[in-house]
Write an enzyme that holds these catalytic residues in place. Structure first.
Site, PDB file in Angstrom:
ATOM      1  N   ASN A 375       0.844  -1.196   0.000  1.00 21.95           N
ATOM      2  CA  ASN A 375       0.000   0.000   0.000  1.00 21.95           C
ATOM      3  C   ASN A 375       0.884   1.253   0.000  1.00 21.95           C
ATOM      4  OD1 ASN A 375      -2.237   1.593   0.045  1.00 21.95           O
ATOM      5  ND2 ASN A 375      -3.072   0.817   1.959  1.00 21.95           N
ATOM      6  N   HIS A 406      -6.777   2.720  11.666  1.00 19.04           N
ATOM      7  CA  HIS A 406      -7.511   1.541  11.207  1.00 19.04           C
ATOM      8  C   HIS A 406      -8.713   1.204  12.092  1.00 19.04           C
ATOM      9  CE1 HIS A 406      -4.047   0.636   8.563  1.00 19.04           C
ATOM     10  NE2 HIS A 406      -4.931  -0.068   7.877  1.00 19.04           N
TER      11      HIS A 406
END
Length: 500
Positions: A375, A406
């Site tokens: 990512n 997250h």
């Protein structure tokens, strides 16, 4: 104070769009936006600080009095600072001059409105009432940009946006773990998009704080203020990155939008078709892995089969990410985003927006390499937002913020903190062992390091994606969790040896 060298050249442009772009690009200047270019004589003065390369040139445009108003946005290739040069002159056109149709300010505004409107429609269709999460963040951000000094805007934007995002993360956990209620898929999509929107908003706020982007808001003219804020709103609600990313800086977004209008990129349909074929191939591999996972029961098999089962599960979960990133690239490329302009004759380069390549990431033989490549745009954002700004324990603080971003589920806590520990262990173990390995054994060392990386990544991905105790039980029953534990033990041993 460094001395300044000034180089001035005057060029008559008979074809303003083509020749102006060609001359400026050859001079080391990246022309990002030109609202209106008319025929005439433009004097381009590039000021260069002594001791720096051509990449640090910044254009200053001087026009004759007969040329209409236009706005040029330029980006320095080395420091990536954006300058907005607004010039106004007489309203009379030069004799025989004609404005370039399709490249007026109104045409650019229509493009930005289209991108923004597409994002709004996509948000409402996919998220329903929960699309208000994104619209609220956008409105609050614009108000902060208009009212707070650029040197302080990042702190306000970061604090308010993270509190807003954390509230919705906690609401999801409350419904899941306390009320045991099913959570709407639309809410999951909205929170996922809100996380991506947090990246874009904080990226712009850091640009404003570091003066890489300067927004001149004229309170006396509402039209000019709207024209200044419209690209910003379009960037935040861009339909191509709303649901899947990747993260694109505001400067690059403006550059892509200008490139689509002034110098349209080549037809991307062939490349999009190739990437869709790659997605189909990845999904075929994932289907085979799912068939393998359904065949075996990891709890009733030997340790080796259990380890292979977890590796297959982690591979399945990672392939979902690779397919998602490829589809996002296809959407951006189909819209014209992601194209890099090179010299004539070079093959088209559409790699301007990419979160990671399957082969490059999976070939990583070290945990630190995997962390940088996985990512990639989010990793760069975390490095800029946290790692470079923390003076103490930057690695731990970066992964801790990633945990907060997250959502702080139990699996996230275990997986992300284990990831931080294994990356730290990789630095110490590699720096200690690699110099001691002879050149003839280094290929074997690299292979063993790759196997260790795959085992640790499988544990981390399983814990993070399953989020709850089921993932942790699976890692404990299959013994694959011993690999990251072994790395952490070696880390403490090496730290102890360094302190003795």
């Amino acid at each position: 104070m460094a001395k300044r060298e000034t180089t001035t050249r005057t060029v008559m442009y008979h074809n303003p769009r083509a020749n102006l772009l060609k001359q400026l690009l050859q001079g080391g200047v990246s022309l990002l936006l030109c609202k209106q270019i008319t025929e005439g004589c433009l004097q381009v003065s590039c000021i260069r600080l002594a001791g720096q390369g051509n990449g640090s040139r910044r254009p200053v445009i001087r026009k004759p009095a007969s040329v209409r108003k236009h706005v040029i946005v330029s980006e320095c290739r080395r420091c990536s600072r954006v300058r907005y040069i607004n010039t106004t002159t007489n309203k009379t056109k030069p004799k025989g001059a004609t404005a370039s149709k399709g490249h007026t300010g109104e045409a650019f505004e229509v493009m930005y409105v289209f991108v923004c409107f597409g994002g709004c429609v996509l948000a409402v269709v996919t998220m329903g009432i929960y699309s208000s999460l994104l619209f609220t963040s956008t409105v609050v951000f614009i108000l902060l940009v208009c009212s707070v000094d650029p040197s302080c805007v990042h702190a306000w934007v970061f604090g308010i946006q993270m509190l807003w995002q954390t509230f919705w993360h906690l609401l999801i956990q409350y419904r899941e773990y306390y009320l045991h209620e099913p959570v709407s898929i639309r809410l999951f999509w909205a929170v996922s998009s809100l996380m991506l929107l947090t990246q874009r908003i904080t990226s712009v706020s850091m640009d404003l704080q570091e003066q890489r982007v300067r927004l001149t808001l004229n309170a006396s003219s509402k039209r000019r203020a709207c024209a200044t804020l419209l690209p910003l709103v379009s960037y935040i609600l861009n339909f191509t990155t709303l649901l899947g990313g990747p993260l694109c800086s505001y400067r690059r977004f403006v550059s892509f939008m200008a490139g689509i209008s002034l110098n349209p990129p080549p037809n991307p349909l062939g490349l999009v078709f190739l990437k869709l074929m790659q997605v189909l191939l990845l999904e075929l591999v994932r289907y085979c892995l799912v068939h393998f996972l359904n065949t075996y029961d990891p709890s009733n098999s030997i340790a080796l089969n259990g380890i292979l089962w977890v590796l297959g599960l982690a591979g399945t979960l990672r392939i979902q990410y690779y397919s998602h990133w490829r589809i996002s690239e296809c959407l951006n490329n189909a819209a014209g985003f992601g194209f890099w302009v090179h010299s004539p004759g070079d093959s088209p380069d559409w790699s301007g927006l990419c979160d990671g390549d399957f082969w490059t990431i999976e070939a990583s033989s070290r945990m630190s390499e995997f962390a940088r490549r996985w990512n990639a745009t989010t990793a760069s954002w975390l490095r800029r937002l946290v790692y470079k700004r923390c003076k103490r324990f930057p690695l731990f603080m970066t992964f801790s913020f990633s945990l907060w971003w997250h959502g702080c589920h139990l699996g996230h806590i275990v997986g992300i903190l284990t990831w931080a520990a294994t990356v730290k262990a990789d630095y110490h173990i590699h720096s200690y062992l690699y110099p001691k390995v002879s050149p003839r054994w280094r290929k074997i060392y690299t292979c063993l390091s790759w196997i260790n990386t795959q085992m640790c990544v499988a544990c981390i991905v399983t814990a993070v994606e399953l989020r709850n105790m089921s993932g942790l039980r699976l890692l404990s029953t299959t013994y694959i969790g011993l690999f990251p534990l072994f790395n952490i033990i070696l880390l403490f041993i090496l730290l102890k040896l360094n302190t003795v």
